[in-house]
Scaffold this motif. Structure first.
Motif, PDB file in Angstrom:
ATOM      1  N   MET A 289       0.830  -1.207   0.000  1.00  0.00           N
ATOM      2  CA  MET A 289       0.000   0.000   0.000  1.00  0.00           C
ATOM      3  C   MET A 289       0.862   1.254   0.000  1.00  0.00           C
ATOM      4  O   MET A 289       0.564   2.226  -0.708  1.00  0.00           O
ATOM      5  CB  MET A 289      -0.904   0.020   1.227  1.00  0.00           C
ATOM      6  N   ALA A 290       1.943   1.239   0.788  1.00  0.00           N
ATOM      7  CA  ALA A 290       2.801   2.424   0.844  1.00  0.00           C
ATOM      8  C   ALA A 290       3.455   2.680  -0.509  1.00  0.00           C
ATOM      9  O   ALA A 290       3.533   3.832  -0.969  1.00  0.00           O
ATOM     10  CB  ALA A 290       3.865   2.234   1.922  1.00  0.00           C
ATOM     11  N   ILE A 291       3.894   1.609  -1.176  1.00  0.00           N
ATOM     12  CA  ILE A 291       4.519   1.787  -2.486  1.00  0.00           C
ATOM     13  C   ILE A 291       3.498   2.310  -3.490  1.00  0.00           C
ATOM     14  O   ILE A 291       3.796   3.182  -4.311  1.00  0.00           O
ATOM     15  CB  ILE A 291       5.134   0.455  -2.955  1.00  0.00           C
ATOM     16  N   PHE A 292       2.264   1.794  -3.400  1.00  0.00           N
ATOM     17  CA  PHE A 292       1.249   2.242  -4.346  1.00  0.00           C
ATOM     18  C   PHE A 292       0.919   3.711  -4.135  1.00  0.00           C
ATOM     19  O   PHE A 292       0.721   4.460  -5.101  1.00  0.00           O
ATOM     20  CB  PHE A 292      -0.015   1.392  -4.188  1.00  0.00           C
ATOM     21  N   ARG A 293       0.883   4.151  -2.874  1.00  0.00           N
ATOM     22  CA  ARG A 293       0.613   5.567  -2.628  1.00  0.00           C
ATOM     23  C   ARG A 293       1.728   6.447  -3.163  1.00  0.00           C
ATOM     24  O   ARG A 293       1.509   7.546  -3.646  1.00  0.00           O
ATOM     25  CB  ARG A 293       0.462   5.801  -1.129  1.00  0.00           C
ATOM     26  N   MET A 294       2.958   5.918  -3.102  1.00  0.00           N
ATOM     27  CA  MET A 294       4.098   6.730  -3.512  1.00  0.00           C
ATOM     28  C   MET A 294       4.243   6.764  -5.021  1.00  0.00           C
ATOM     29  O   MET A 294       4.564   7.794  -5.594  1.00  0.00           O
ATOM     30  CB  MET A 294       5.355   6.159  -2.870  1.00  0.00           C
ATOM     31  N   ARG A 295       3.990   5.633  -5.706  1.00  0.00           N
ATOM     32  CA  ARG A 295       4.345   5.548  -7.116  1.00  0.00           C
ATOM     33  C   ARG A 295       3.172   5.332  -8.038  1.00  0.00           C
ATOM     34  O   ARG A 295       3.349   5.297  -9.253  1.00  0.00           O
ATOM     35  CB  ARG A 295       5.341   4.407  -7.315  1.00  0.00           C
ATOM     36  N   GLU A 296       1.967   5.106  -7.498  1.00  0.00           N
ATOM     37  CA  GLU A 296       0.767   4.938  -8.311  1.00  0.00           C
ATOM     38  C   GLU A 296       0.842   3.733  -9.234  1.00  0.00           C
ATOM     39  O   GLU A 296       0.169   3.672 -10.244  1.00  0.00           O
ATOM     40  CB  GLU A 296       0.475   6.193  -9.139  1.00  0.00           C
ATOM     41  N   THR A 297       1.656   2.766  -8.928  1.00  0.00           N
ATOM     42  CA  THR A 297       1.678   1.535  -9.700  1.00  0.00           C
ATOM     43  C   THR A 297       2.089   0.414  -8.780  1.00  0.00           C
ATOM     44  O   THR A 297       2.715   0.652  -7.754  1.00  0.00           O
ATOM     45  CB  THR A 297       2.650   1.612 -10.882  1.00  0.00           C
ATOM     46  N   VAL A 298       1.670  -0.797  -9.139  1.00  0.00           N
ATOM     47  CA  VAL A 298       2.097  -1.926  -8.327  1.00  0.00           C
ATOM     48  C   VAL A 298       2.865  -2.947  -9.167  1.00  0.00           C
ATOM     49  O   VAL A 298       3.045  -4.067  -8.750  1.00  0.00           O
ATOM     50  CB  VAL A 298       0.912  -2.627  -7.638  1.00  0.00           C
ATOM     51  N   ASP A 299       3.297  -2.543 -10.348  1.00  0.00           N
ATOM     52  CA  ASP A 299       4.040  -3.486 -11.182  1.00  0.00           C
ATOM     53  C   ASP A 299       5.375  -3.809 -10.503  1.00  0.00           C
ATOM     54  O   ASP A 299       6.174  -2.915 -10.215  1.00  0.00           O
ATOM     55  CB  ASP A 299       4.286  -2.872 -12.560  1.00  0.00           C
ATOM     56  N   ILE A 300       5.577  -5.088 -10.267  1.00  0.00           N
ATOM     57  CA  ILE A 300       6.761  -5.484  -9.508  1.00  0.00           C
ATOM     58  C   ILE A 300       8.026  -5.264 -10.327  1.00  0.00           C
ATOM     59  O   ILE A 300       9.106  -5.066  -9.779  1.00  0.00           O
ATOM     60  CB  ILE A 300       6.622  -6.958  -9.083  1.00  0.00           C
ATOM     61  N   ASP A 301       7.887  -5.230 -11.668  1.00  0.00           N
ATOM     62  CA  ASP A 301       9.082  -5.035 -12.483  1.00  0.00           C
ATOM     63  C   ASP A 301       9.531  -3.580 -12.497  1.00  0.00           C
ATOM     64  O   ASP A 301      10.655  -3.275 -12.876  1.00  0.00           O
ATOM     65  CB  ASP A 301       8.828  -5.514 -13.915  1.00  0.00           C
ATOM     66  N   GLU A 302       8.621  -2.680 -12.092  1.00  0.00           N
ATOM     67  CA  GLU A 302       8.995  -1.273 -12.039  1.00  0.00           C
ATOM     68  C   GLU A 302       9.662  -0.890 -10.737  1.00  0.00           C
ATOM     69  O   GLU A 302      10.192   0.203 -10.600  1.00  0.00           O
ATOM     70  CB  GLU A 302       7.746  -0.407 -12.224  1.00  0.00           C
ATOM     71  N   MET A 303       9.579  -1.763  -9.752  1.00  0.00           N
ATOM     72  CA  MET A 303      10.106  -1.439  -8.444  1.00  0.00           C
ATOM     73  C   MET A 303      11.591  -1.771  -8.396  1.00  0.00           C
ATOM     74  O   MET A 303      11.994  -2.830  -7.915  1.00  0.00           O
ATOM     75  CB  MET A 303       9.378  -2.204  -7.354  1.00  0.00           C
ATOM     76  N   SER A 304      12.391  -0.880  -8.925  1.00  0.00           N
ATOM     77  CA  SER A 304      13.828  -1.161  -8.984  1.00  0.00           C
ATOM     78  C   SER A 304      14.590  -0.155  -8.155  1.00  0.00           C
ATOM     79  O   SER A 304      15.762   0.070  -8.420  1.00  0.00           O
ATOM     80  CB  SER A 304      14.315  -1.140 -10.420  1.00  0.00           C
ATOM     81  N   GLY A 305      13.929   0.445  -7.172  1.00  0.00           N
ATOM     82  CA  GLY A 305      14.589   1.480  -6.392  1.00  0.00           C
ATOM     83  C   GLY A 305      15.762   0.969  -5.587  1.00  0.00           C
ATOM     84  O   GLY A 305      16.678   1.736  -5.289  1.00  0.00           O
ATOM     85  N   MET A 306      15.715  -0.296  -5.226  1.00  0.00           N
ATOM     86  CA  MET A 306      16.820  -0.843  -4.435  1.00  0.00           C
ATOM     87  C   MET A 306      17.845  -1.556  -5.307  1.00  0.00           C
ATOM     88  O   MET A 306      18.745  -2.200  -4.799  1.00  0.00           O
ATOM     89  CB  MET A 306      16.283  -1.798  -3.379  1.00  0.00           C
ATOM     90  N   ARG A 307      17.690  -1.440  -6.632  1.00  0.00           N
ATOM     91  CA  ARG A 307      18.624  -2.078  -7.567  1.00  0.00           C
ATOM     92  C   ARG A 307      18.750  -3.555  -7.314  1.00  0.00           C
ATOM     93  O   ARG A 307      19.828  -4.109  -7.322  1.00  0.00           O
ATOM     94  CB  ARG A 307      19.993  -1.420  -7.471  1.00  0.00           C
ATOM     95  N   GLY A 308      17.605  -4.178  -7.058  1.00  0.00           N
ATOM     96  CA  GLY A 308      17.634  -5.613  -6.761  1.00  0.00           C
ATOM     97  C   GLY A 308      17.738  -6.461  -8.005  1.00  0.00           C
ATOM     98  O   GLY A 308      17.481  -6.035  -9.096  1.00  0.00           O
TER      99      GLY A 308
END
Lengths: 177, 114
Positions: B95-114
């Motif tokens: 929920m926190a990620i969705f509020r921050m970025r307006e998307t829940v696509d797991i492939d877009e979540m690369s903020g931690m360079r994982g």
């Protein structure tokens, strides 16, 4: 093939089909409902192993609590049709299916094979069917006695973990400012 | 169920675990990935309970028999508690990620360079 094995096969077919339904359905709500079916079938399977308390708590905890949280989260995120994520296609899908097949084969040959077909301790009972349960095997009384005597430290650590989970989720859900 | 061997329960657990792992690799919706993780936890629970129900001898050593009968059930009880805590925190993070970025696509979540 005994009649119990037929019933077990029917239930496991339902369980596997609903698990497949979780990963093939593109709608998150449908996936959640398929997962509910899977959890209930697993609860019934627990009952077939004389595990009354765990069967009940499987249904209560998983379908009552966890899936309700999932459905609330889907509701709040409001992922409509435009936001429905298209699936990855092509090479990644084939590699993933191959990996999971390899996982099944590895587990079946390395765990199930020695358990069922070697002379290891317990292997004769592995093919023979279920042994008789001791008195009060899965009842609330025996489980509770065991938790509050031999596993009391694990229970205390678990309660601290749940408390941390509550605090952490409140912190995460709180809006800043 | 007297006629069902231990291998049947173990095979069902293995298949469910592999389906859950396949979903974790394939899906892009983090909520469905969470559901697949729950599926894998349940498969492991089923295996715990089947082993615990079918073993008719105490483990080697001096442990009395009445203490080893319950170990599988205890493991499952604690797995359920940990799964509840995990779902609460994990869905909060989503929920926190969705509020921050307006998307829940797991492939877009690369903020931690994982």
């Amino acid at each position: 093939m005994s009649s119990q094995l037929v019933v077990f096969s029917a239930m496991s077919i339902v369980a596997v089909l609903s698990a497949v339904g979780v990963i093939v359905s593109r709608n998150a709500v449908r996936a959640a409902l398929a997962l509910v079916v899977n959890f209930i079938v697993l609860g019934v399977l627990y009952f077939t192993m004389n595990l009354e308390l765990l069967g009940i708590s499987q249904v209560l905890v998983y379908t009552g609590l966890i899936m309700m949280l999932f459905l609330f989260c889907i509701l709040l995120l409001n992922l409509g049709a435009p936001q429905m994520l298209e699936e990855t296609s092509g090479l990644k899908r084939y590699v993933a299916v191959l990996l999971s097949l390899v996982l099944i084969v590895l587990v079946l040959t390395q765990v199930l094979g020695p358990v069922a077909f070697s002379g290891a301790p317990g292997s004769e009972s592995a093919l023979a069917g279920i042994p008789t349960a001791p008195d009060g095997y899965g009842t609330a009384k025996s489980v509770g006695t065991e938790i509050f005597t031999n596993w009391i430290y694990a229970l205390e650590i678990c309660s601290v973990l749940l408390l941390l989970g509550i605090v952490g989720s409140i912190l995460l859900a709180k809006r800043r400012g | 169920m007297e006629g069902v061997p231990l291998s049947a329960y173990l095979a069902l657990g293995a298949v469910l675990f592999a389906i859950g792992g396949l979903g974790v690799i394939l899906k892009r919706n983090p909520i469905i990935i969470f559901m697949c993780i729950e599926l894998m936890l349940n498969a492991a629970n089923l295996t715990f309970l089947a082993f615990s129900r079918y073993h008719d001898a105490p483990l080697r050593g001096t442990i009395p028999m009445e203490h080893t009968y319950m170990n599988g059930q205890m493991a499952v009880v604690f797995v359920m508690a940990v799964a509840a805590a995990e779902v609460a925190v994990g869905l909060g993070i989503i929920m926190a990620i969705f509020r921050m970025r307006e998307t829940v696509d797991i492939d877009e979540m690369s903020g931690m360079r994982g």
